[in-house]
Design an enzyme around this catalytic site. Structure first.
Site, PDB file in Angstrom:
ATOM      1  N   ASP A  51      74.052  45.058 -19.467  1.00 52.25           N
ATOM      2  CA  ASP A  51      75.249  45.450 -18.732  1.00 52.25           C
ATOM      3  C   ASP A  51      76.459  45.349 -19.656  1.00 52.25           C
ATOM      4  O   ASP A  51      76.338  45.016 -20.843  1.00 52.25           O
ATOM      5  CB  ASP A  51      75.421  44.619 -17.457  1.00 52.25           C
ATOM      6  CG  ASP A  51      75.783  43.174 -17.717  1.00 52.25           C
ATOM      7  OD1 ASP A  51      75.543  42.692 -18.833  1.00 52.25           O
ATOM      8  OD2 ASP A  51      76.298  42.513 -16.797  1.00 52.25           O
TER       9      ASP A  51
ATOM     10  N   SER B 118      82.150  42.692 -16.267  1.00 48.65           N
ATOM     11  CA  SER B 118      80.694  42.783 -16.280  1.00 48.65           C
ATOM     12  C   SER B 118      80.197  44.208 -16.054  1.00 48.65           C
ATOM     13  O   SER B 118      80.453  45.098 -16.861  1.00 48.65           O
ATOM     14  CB  SER B 118      80.125  41.824 -15.228  1.00 48.65           C
ATOM     15  OG  SER B 118      78.734  41.710 -15.328  1.00 48.65           O
TER      16      SER B 118
ATOM     17  N   ASP C  38      78.921  43.366 -20.226  1.00 48.79           N
ATOM     18  CA  ASP C  38      79.299  42.168 -20.988  1.00 48.79           C
ATOM     19  C   ASP C  38      78.103  41.428 -21.564  1.00 48.79           C
ATOM     20  O   ASP C  38      78.260  40.378 -22.177  1.00 48.79           O
ATOM     21  CB  ASP C  38      80.167  41.231 -20.142  1.00 48.79           C
ATOM     22  CG  ASP C  38      79.392  40.501 -19.053  1.00 48.79           C
ATOM     23  OD1 ASP C  38      78.387  41.060 -18.571  1.00 48.79           O
ATOM     24  OD2 ASP C  38      79.786  39.389 -18.678  1.00 48.79           O
TER      25      ASP C  38
END
Length: 447
Positions: free
Chosen positions: A241, A102, A243
């Protein structure tokens, strides 16, 4: 969620090369997941990843483990987490696996799973995978090995899905939007979605090299996009972000619009259009201003523990659709089965067009309360500072003084020996004062 040896609230995560994020463990994880999933329906699993250099290694390890268990694998390459959830469902796979950490730096990585319906894997299946990990790895016969294929049109399919969540009678023509993809998994998706809907797109963070994901760009580093929005005189900015499951926005004045404000905008619009089902779920960290603003609209509000997994659980329990975290995880179960940064941003754009208001104007109905957060390190000797009389007394005194105009939250960090002291109040002088007062009490009992 019951105790797990490997799975946390968002899958398995760690530093690359160290346990559990190493080839040996991940191969065994793929095999164990394959054994648990074997014999169900299609017997196929999707694998997608973000742009970290370690994704290639971990993808190969998962592929080997799954194949050894007799599971077929469909490889997506770099794709946003919500895209993997969506494609797992549309391809009728038994599970989708995401290789991503992430918003973390490139030297971290992680593995998380989606079930066949596009939601995060049930606790019972995670527990079964962990139990299978304790067994010796045994390979199926050669004629039963899983086969691996690559899906070439995955990006196009997901772009069309995102566009399909945007009202067909609206166009982004005339809007200038800065899009920061954090050199992550949305680099080839988000700019195309917005451009195909008519926007003039200014790209940032769309040149991943395996090492630059989330590096001074994206939803956790907003200085660059704020400046870019001002320099380009753009209507707004999208900051995703690594992901793609989180988004933060920037208005034309350079102000950050966080997850709480995005949830407010989407919920208020859903109320007006009759699409709000029940109320809204936030977390313990959601700003008091969100709760106050929703209450004024007559929208019920409930708080879950911190983490989008817990927001999802409470939404399902209540039968509601909209929820999120101030960090930019926003859920609308009417449109997607998981947090989706691009879809959330499109919902806000639709609100802007329908109301003929700027993003700045849309946020005016919610006044964020000043929030002061102090982290107090303590010696974890088995005693709980939060149960100490002196700390309890300090909290009670602050609560009496703040009355209904503030909120106090004390919680232990899940990753470090820290007590997080958070105070919200109508004035920053009060939030600062009472956070320091309570933090001092915690320090005294933990010294």
């Amino acid at each position: 969620m019951s105790e797990r040896k490997y799975f946390g609230t968002d899958g398995i995560r760690g530093k690359v090369g160290e346990s559990p994020i190493n080839p040996e463990f991940v191969t065994k994880l793929g095999w164990a997941a394959g054994k648990v999933l074997a014999g169900r329906g299609t017997n196929k699993v999707l694998i997608g990843k973000d742009t970290r250099i370690s994704g290639y290694m971990l993808e190969s390890a998962l592929e080997a483990g799954l194949s050894a268990a007799g599971i077929d694998i469909a490889l997506l390459g770099p794709m946003p987490t919500p895209a993997i959830a969506y494609l797992t469902k549309t391809f009728r796979c038994e599970a989708g696996i995401v290789i991503s950490a992430s918003h973390n730096p490139y030297y971290d990585n992680g593995i998380k799973f989606f079930s066949s319906n596009g939601f995060k894997l049930d606790d019972e299946i995670e527990a079964a995978i962990e139990a299978q990990m304790e067994q010796p790895l045994e390979c199926v016969a050669s004629d039963e090995l899983g086969k691996a294929t690559r899906i070439g049109d995955a990006a196009g399919r997901y772009i069309e899905f995102c566009k399909g969540t945007f009202p067909s009678d609206l166009s982004l023509k005339g809007l200038k939007i800065v899009v920061d993809c954090a050199h992550g998994a949305t680099y080839h998706i988000a700019p195309n979605v917005l451009a195909e809907l008519g926007a003039k797109v200014i790209e940032m963070g769309t040149k991943p090299d395996g090492l630059n994901i989330n590096d001074k760009v994206g939803a956790t580093s907003l200085d660059a996009i704020r400046q870019k929005v001002l320099d380009e005189k753009a209507d707004l900015g999208f900051a995703l972000d690594g992901d793609g499951d989180r988004i933060m926005l920037v208005d034309h004045k350079g102000n950050v619009v966080d997850g709480d404000q995005i949830v407010y905008i989407i919920a208020r619009d859903a109320l007006k259009t009759g699409q709000l089902k029940g109320g809204v779920v936030g977390t313990q960290m959601s700003n008091l201003g969100l709760e106050v603003a929703l209450t004024e609209l007559g929208i019920p509000f409930a708080r879950s523990k911190v983490g989008d997994r817990y927001v999802m659980e409470l939404l399902k329990e209540k039968g509601w659709c909209i929820g999120g975290e101030n960090s930019g995880h926003v859920l609308n179960l009417r449109l997607a089965s998981t947090g989706d940064g691009i879809v959330s941003g499109l919902q806000v754009l639709a609100c802007m067009l329908n109301t003929e208001m700027s993003l700045y104007e849309l946020t005016r109905g919610m006044q964020k309360y000043p929030q002061t957060l102090i982290n107090v390190r303590f010696n974890d000797n088995g005693t709980d500072p939060l149960n100490h009389d002196e700390v309890i007394g300090a909290v009670k005194e602050a609560e009496v003084q703040l009355a209904d105009s503030g909120r106090i939250l004390l919680r232990k960090s899940g990753t470090e020996p820290l007590i997080r002291v958070m105070v919200e109040a109508e004035k920053s002088v009060d939030s600062d004062k009472w956070a320091a007062f309570i933090a001092d009490a915690v320090r005294k009992v933990t010294a």
